[in-house]
Scaffold this motif. Structure first.
Motif, mmCIF file in Angstrom:
data_model
loop_
_atom_site.group_PDB
_atom_site.id
_atom_site.type_symbol
_atom_site.label_atom_id
_atom_site.label_comp_id
_atom_site.label_asym_id
_atom_site.label_seq_id
_atom_site.Cartn_x
_atom_site.Cartn_y
_atom_site.Cartn_z
ATOM 1 N N LEU A 79 0.831 -1.200 0.000
ATOM 2 C CA LEU A 79 0.000 0.000 0.000
ATOM 3 C C LEU A 79 0.868 1.254 0.000
ATOM 4 O O LEU A 79 0.581 2.205 -0.725
ATOM 5 N N THR A 80 1.928 1.257 0.787
ATOM 6 C CA THR A 80 2.824 2.418 0.829
ATOM 7 C C THR A 80 3.391 2.706 -0.554
ATOM 8 O O THR A 80 3.398 3.856 -1.006
ATOM 9 N N ARG A 81 3.841 1.667 -1.255
ATOM 10 C CA ARG A 81 4.378 1.857 -2.611
ATOM 11 C C ARG A 81 3.299 2.365 -3.564
ATOM 12 O O ARG A 81 3.553 3.242 -4.391
ATOM 13 N N LEU A 82 2.092 1.821 -3.453
ATOM 14 C CA LEU A 82 1.007 2.260 -4.320
ATOM 15 C C LEU A 82 0.634 3.710 -4.035
ATOM 16 O O LEU A 82 0.461 4.507 -4.967
ATOM 17 N N VAL A 83 0.530 4.090 -2.776
ATOM 18 C CA VAL A 83 0.201 5.477 -2.433
ATOM 19 C C VAL A 83 1.319 6.409 -2.901
ATOM 20 O O VAL A 83 1.045 7.526 -3.365
ATOM 21 N N ASP A 84 2.571 5.966 -2.839
ATOM 22 C CA ASP A 84 3.672 6.766 -3.389
ATOM 23 C C ASP A 84 3.422 7.067 -4.870
ATOM 24 O O ASP A 84 3.577 8.210 -5.318
ATOM 25 N N ARG A 85 3.036 6.043 -5.636
ATOM 26 C CA ARG A 85 2.766 6.242 -7.071
ATOM 27 C C ARG A 85 1.560 7.154 -7.289
ATOM 28 O O ARG A 85 1.591 8.048 -8.137
ATOM 29 N N LEU A 86 0.500 6.916 -6.529
ATOM 30 C CA LEU A 86 -0.689 7.760 -6.669
ATOM 31 C C LEU A 86 -0.391 9.203 -6.282
ATOM 32 O O LEU A 86 -0.928 10.134 -6.891
ATOM 33 N N GLN A 87 0.472 9.396 -5.319
ATOM 34 C CA GLN A 87 0.866 10.749 -4.930
ATOM 35 C C GLN A 87 1.679 11.411 -6.041
ATOM 36 O O GLN A 87 1.465 12.576 -6.371
ATOM 37 N N ARG A 88 2.607 10.664 -6.637
ATOM 38 C CA ARG A 88 3.390 11.211 -7.760
ATOM 39 C C ARG A 88 2.477 11.611 -8.914
ATOM 40 O O ARG A 88 2.748 12.580 -9.622
ATOM 41 N N ASP A 89 1.399 10.873 -9.116
ATOM 42 C CA ASP A 89 0.443 11.175 -10.186
ATOM 43 C C ASP A 89 -0.555 12.258 -9.794
ATOM 44 O O ASP A 89 -1.428 12.612 -10.594
ATOM 45 N N GLY A 90 -0.477 12.742 -8.558
ATOM 46 C CA GLY A 90 -1.359 13.812 -8.098
ATOM 47 C C GLY A 90 -2.757 13.359 -7.729
ATOM 48 O O GLY A 90 -3.657 14.182 -7.578
ATOM 49 N N LEU A 91 -2.957 12.046 -7.566
ATOM 50 C CA LEU A 91 -4.290 11.520 -7.275
ATOM 51 C C LEU A 91 -4.572 11.419 -5.776
ATOM 52 O O LEU A 91 -5.724 11.379 -5.363
ATOM 53 N N VAL A 92 -3.519 11.370 -4.995
ATOM 54 C CA VAL A 92 -3.613 11.217 -3.544
ATOM 55 C C VAL A 92 -2.551 12.106 -2.913
ATOM 56 O O VAL A 92 -1.488 12.320 -3.481
ATOM 57 N N GLY A 93 -2.854 12.627 -1.739
ATOM 58 C CA GLY A 93 -1.870 13.350 -0.954
ATOM 59 C C GLY A 93 -1.681 12.659 0.377
ATOM 60 O O GLY A 93 -2.415 11.728 0.720
ATOM 61 N N ARG A 94 -0.691 13.098 1.105
ATOM 62 C CA ARG A 94 -0.461 12.586 2.461
ATOM 63 C C ARG A 94 -0.480 13.762 3.406
ATOM 64 O O ARG A 94 0.043 14.826 3.087
ATOM 65 N N GLU A 95 -1.073 13.560 4.571
ATOM 66 C CA GLU A 95 -1.094 14.586 5.608
ATOM 67 C C GLU A 95 -0.740 13.943 6.931
ATOM 68 O O GLU A 95 -1.149 12.812 7.211
ATOM 69 N N ALA A 96 -0.023 14.688 7.754
ATOM 70 C CA ALA A 96 0.323 14.204 9.086
ATOM 71 C C ALA A 96 -0.921 14.163 9.962
ATOM 72 O O ALA A 96 -1.842 14.963 9.802
ATOM 73 N N CYS A 97 -0.937 13.220 10.870
ATOM 74 C CA CYS A 97 -2.029 13.096 11.835
ATOM 75 C C CYS A 97 -1.698 13.978 13.036
ATOM 76 O O CYS A 97 -0.663 13.802 13.672
ATOM 77 N N VAL A 98 -2.560 14.930 13.330
ATOM 78 C CA VAL A 98 -2.323 15.880 14.416
ATOM 79 C C VAL A 98 -2.246 15.164 15.765
ATOM 80 O O VAL A 98 -1.415 15.496 16.607
ATOM 81 N N SER A 99 -3.088 14.147 15.974
ATOM 82 C CA SER A 99 -3.128 13.475 17.269
ATOM 83 C C SER A 99 -2.040 12.415 17.446
ATOM 84 O O SER A 99 -1.823 11.933 18.545
ATOM 85 N N ASP A 100 -1.359 12.042 16.361
ATOM 86 C CA ASP A 100 -0.313 11.026 16.440
ATOM 87 C C ASP A 100 0.769 11.381 15.432
ATOM 88 O O ASP A 100 0.594 11.214 14.233
ATOM 89 N N ALA A 101 1.891 11.857 15.938
ATOM 90 C CA ALA A 101 2.966 12.340 15.064
ATOM 91 C C ALA A 101 3.479 11.255 14.116
ATOM 92 O O ALA A 101 4.006 11.556 13.052
ATOM 93 N N ARG A 102 3.313 9.986 14.490
ATOM 94 C CA ARG A 102 3.781 8.900 13.618
ATOM 95 C C ARG A 102 2.767 8.567 12.543
ATOM 96 O O ARG A 102 3.100 7.922 11.554
ATOM 97 N N GLY A 103 1.508 8.953 12.743
ATOM 98 C CA GLY A 103 0.451 8.577 11.820
ATOM 99 C C GLY A 103 0.383 9.468 10.604
ATOM 100 O O GLY A 103 0.690 10.657 10.659
ATOM 101 N N LEU A 104 -0.012 8.865 9.498
ATOM 102 C CA LEU A 104 -0.205 9.602 8.249
ATOM 103 C C LEU A 104 -1.583 9.289 7.692
ATOM 104 O O LEU A 104 -2.067 8.165 7.784
#
Length: 159
Positions: A79-104
């Motif tokens: 899933l991480t690799r797939l989301v990386d590709r989708l992010q490169r294609d501009g289809l998905v973004g990543r945001e930090a989780c405010v309540s958990d610094a490790r969460g995305l």
């Protein structure tokens, strides 16, 4: 013919083994047809479509990566690799989780929502042609009952 593994209770007769293999072949064939159509028409793998679809159905079009992994049929690293590709294609973004610094969070972008909207008719035509329209209403109910027996707990719980 009976297939055995050497331990008592570990044999499977030919008829039952044939049913298992038919289930595998049906799943692979249907998946291949859907994947081919999505790739040809929309440059999306079936897994990418699934991720975009899961995000579109989530509140705020976002899911924690762990929750998204539980909803799609991919390993966490896959899933991480797939989301990386989708992010490169501009289809998905990543945001930090405010309540958990490790969460995305994985977040569906407007471009991702647009690609999903374009691909959904192709996906729906495919599942209708390959599965839903092949079975009558009684067969679909029977299929649902059988699958319910096979999937008594969410898929993620079996990992």
């Amino acid at each position: 013919m009976t297939l055995t593994a050497g331990e008592p209770g570990e044999s499977v007769d030919a008829e039952r083994l044939a049913v298992w293999r038919m289930l595998q072949r049906a799943q692979v064939r249907i998946t291949r047809v859907l994947e081919t159509e999505l790739l040809l028409r929309h440059d999306l793998t079936l897994a990418s479509y699934d991720v975009l679809s899961q995000l579109s159905e989530a509140p705020g079009r976002r899911l924690r990566m762990n929750d998204l992994a539980d909803r799609v049929l991919l390993s966490r690293s896959g899933l991480t690799r797939l989301v990386d590709r989708l992010q490169r294609d501009g289809l998905v973004g990543r945001e930090a989780c405010v309540s958990d610094a490790r969460g995305l969070f994985a977040v569906l972008s407007d471009a991702g929502a647009g690609r999903l909207a374009e691909a959904t008719p192709t996906y729906l035509r495919g599942i209708r042609a390959q599965f839903l329209d092949v079975l009558d209403a009684d067969e679909l109910r029977q299929c649902a009952a059988m699958l319910d027996k096979l999937l008594p707990v969410p898929f993620a719980d079996s990992r």
